[in-house]
Scaffold this motif. Structure first.
Motif, short mmCIF file in Angstrom:
data_model
loop_
_atom_site.label_atom_id
_atom_site.label_comp_id
_atom_site.label_asym_id
_atom_site.label_seq_id
_atom_site.Cartn_x
_atom_site.Cartn_y
_atom_site.Cartn_z
N GLY A 1 -2.89 -4.05 -10.39
CA GLY A 1 -3.70 -3.19 -11.24
C GLY A 1 -4.91 -3.88 -11.82
O GLY A 1 -5.72 -3.23 -12.49
N GLN A 2 -5.06 -5.18 -11.53
CA GLN A 2 -6.22 -5.89 -12.08
C GLN A 2 -7.53 -5.44 -11.44
O GLN A 2 -8.60 -5.61 -12.02
N MET A 3 -7.45 -4.85 -10.24
CA MET A 3 -8.66 -4.37 -9.58
C MET A 3 -8.47 -2.94 -9.15
O MET A 3 -7.53 -2.61 -8.41
N ALA A 4 -9.35 -2.07 -9.62
CA ALA A 4 -9.28 -0.65 -9.29
C ALA A 4 -9.82 -0.41 -7.88
O ALA A 4 -10.66 -1.16 -7.38
N GLY A 5 -9.30 0.65 -7.25
CA GLY A 5 -9.84 1.07 -5.97
C GLY A 5 -9.30 0.34 -4.77
O GLY A 5 -9.69 0.62 -3.64
N VAL A 6 -8.39 -0.62 -4.98
CA VAL A 6 -7.80 -1.40 -3.90
C VAL A 6 -6.29 -1.17 -3.92
O VAL A 6 -5.69 -1.10 -5.00
N PRO A 7 -5.66 -1.04 -2.77
CA PRO A 7 -4.21 -0.74 -2.75
C PRO A 7 -3.39 -1.73 -3.55
O PRO A 7 -3.70 -2.93 -3.61
N PHE A 8 -2.33 -1.22 -4.16
CA PHE A 8 -1.36 -2.04 -4.88
C PHE A 8 -0.78 -3.09 -3.94
O PHE A 8 -0.42 -2.79 -2.80
N ASP A 9 -0.70 -4.32 -4.39
CA ASP A 9 -0.15 -5.47 -3.67
C ASP A 9 -1.08 -6.07 -2.62
O ASP A 9 -0.76 -7.12 -2.05
N ALA A 10 -2.21 -5.43 -2.31
CA ALA A 10 -3.21 -6.11 -1.49
C ALA A 10 -3.73 -7.31 -2.28
O ALA A 10 -3.90 -7.24 -3.50
N VAL A 11 -3.98 -8.43 -1.62
CA VAL A 11 -4.44 -9.62 -2.33
C VAL A 11 -5.92 -9.49 -2.67
O VAL A 11 -6.75 -9.22 -1.80
N VAL A 12 -6.23 -9.68 -3.95
CA VAL A 12 -7.60 -9.58 -4.43
C VAL A 12 -7.96 -10.85 -5.19
O VAL A 12 -7.09 -11.61 -5.60
N GLU A 13 -9.26 -11.04 -5.40
CA GLU A 13 -9.73 -12.19 -6.16
C GLU A 13 -10.36 -11.72 -7.46
O GLU A 13 -11.37 -11.02 -7.45
N THR A 14 -9.73 -12.07 -8.57
CA THR A 14 -10.24 -11.74 -9.90
C THR A 14 -9.93 -12.93 -10.81
O THR A 14 -9.28 -13.89 -10.40
#
Length: 463
Positions: A365-378
């Motif tokens: 939930g730290q990044m909107a618009g990207v699927p849950f559990d996909a790895v993101v960089e924040t």
């Protein structure tokens, strides 16, 4: 670990890929300059001679008079001995050899696809992922078996897929991915502030940024220095240097395969109004190839370089020679701080400080618009025993659409690996933004040729 008078002793760090002749030395030097930490580094590598050389080099570093952090380095033969009882696990491995990397980077050139790095996205990044994912499944399973409570720090590319593979194999793992690309962008913001406003002695770590995206396609939508909004200043800086580019340090892009004049970054800012927080060589691979990677002439126009694998091979030989000289005492090991934040992260996790920095983690939930559990960089907050992602918001629609395309490819290759399904792997490969410029027959021919060239490392896939 033992806590004593604001110091933490007897930390056990397992280093997978401990024969590294680049990042490992950086890590050793940074540890030696940190007085509040000490312990043992267990080095494990399939290249046992390289790990043994690093044992000698690491202990030489620790014995230097100006080394305030004291560590014992041990090259170990088994993954069980390396991991058992580890507090931290560092992963820095090369998935394959330079023969395979040469295919990743240069085989697509026969089809008109040029890659400036070839280790994250594009045909090279995807085939590299096919070699890497099984390795990381195995690493995760061993961590689950021998050190399930350890903090796991990954430095290997393709970063997003490596972190995703760790969680796919061991959902309860405490892992994150570290990348220094955002640091370079903070340095450019520091330079802009100094040049456009005349401020002196600004430190990179004083530049506060909100980072969001996926690794090597990360963006900054808010940046401040104390109470100063840096985005308007960055716009002035971009407008001033857009045509001729900007050299961050004394090494000119024409003299280095890793440097650029930031023109790709500046152009993306003009297109989208956000700061692209990675190096030009990486950024160019995420957008349509006719923007910045159409051909070598286009690359030269944007003032950066393609990185030939021949350079990496030459560099490896130079590093081997440097390692030999370190071991034999023919070359002095100079201690200097790298500016990386791995040691600061460890300090925070053992309770010696707090830290906010950018890391790669599954999206909760730290990044909107990207699927849950996909790895993101924040950004995330590091405290004693915890890494908490910080809400970053979402990207503008036009950047989000490009990002999501890469997310779908990355998720697709992980799903293909879990199923050991080569047809699914090809579907992910052909959906990549660079590969999709080919007709279906050429895409299939390229995939088959690249798979054949790296099949020595693809036994997991049952081909």
């Amino acid at each position: 670990m033992i806590r004593e008078n604001n110091k933490v002793k007897d930390i056990q760090i397992a280093y997978i890929g401990g024969g590294s002749r680049n990042w490992a030395w950086t890590f050793m030097k940074d540890l030696a300059l940190e007085a509040e930490l000490s312990g043992t580094i267990r080095l494990y590598d399939i290249d046992k001679k390289a790990a043994k050389a690093n044992e000698i080099i690491g202990n030489k570093i620790s014995q230097k008079e100006n080394a305030v952090g004291k560590w014992e380095y041990k090259a170990l033969a088994s993954i069980e001995e390396t991991l058992t009882g580890a507090d931290f696990v560092i992963i820095s491995v090369l998935p394959g050899d330079f023969k395979e990397m040469a295919s990743d980077v240069h085989t697509p050139e026969k089809y008109g696809i040029y890659q400036s790095v070839g280790d994250t996205v594009g045909p090279g990044g995807i085939i590299r992922a096919m070699r890497t994912i099984p390795m990381f499944f195995e690493i995760a399973e061993n961590i689950k078996k021998y050190s399930p409570d350890a903090w796991v720090i990954n430095y290997t590319n393709p970063m997003t897929i490596c972190v995703k593979a760790l969680y796919a194999a061991f959902p309860e793992i405490k892992a994150y991915g570290c990348c220094h690309e955002v640091f370079g962008t903070q340095t450019i913001l520091k330079k802009a502030l100094e040049e456009m406003r005349g401020l002196k002695d600004v430190e990179r770590h004083e530049i506060r940024t909100n980072a969001l995206g996926i690794n090597h396609f990360t963006w900054i939508d808010r940046a401040t220095y104390k109470d100063i909004d840096l985005l308007p200043i960055y716009k002035e800086f971009v407008d001033k240097h857009y045509e001729e580019g900007y050299q961050v340090d004394e090494e000119h892009w024409l003299n280095s395969v890793f440097k650029s004049s930031e023109k790709v970054k500046f152009d993306l800012f003009r297109r989208h109004g956000l700061i692209a927080a990675a190096g030009d060589r990486h950024l160019a691979e995420f957008v349509p190839s006719n923007w910045y990677l159409k051909d070598p002439e286009t690359v030269a126009k944007w003032q950066y370089k393609l990185t030939p694998v021949s350079f990496r091979i030459e560099n490896r030989e130079a590093l081997k020679e440097k390692s030999r000289k370190y071991v034999d005492g023919m070359l002095e090991i100079e201690l200097e701080n790298s500016g990386e934040e791995g040691i600061a992260q460890i300090k925070a996790l053992v309770g010696l400080n707090e830290l906010v920095t950018n890391v790669n983690l599954p999206n909760k939930g730290q990044m909107a618009g990207v699927p849950f559990d996909a790895v993101v960089e924040t950004n995330a907050l590091f405290q004693a025993g915890t890494v908490r992602p910080i809400i970053a918001g979402g990207l503008p629609r036009e950047i989000e659409s490009i990002t999501l395309r890469h997310v779908e490819v990355q998720e697709g290759i992980i799903e293909a690996a879990l199923a050991k399904d080569m047809d699914k792997a090809f579907k992910a490969f052909s959906a990549d933004v660079q590969v999709s410029t080919l007709n279906p027959d050429d895409a299939r021919a390229l995939f088959d040729e690249m798979v054949e060239n790296t099949k020595h490392y693809l036994s997991y896939w049952n081909i």
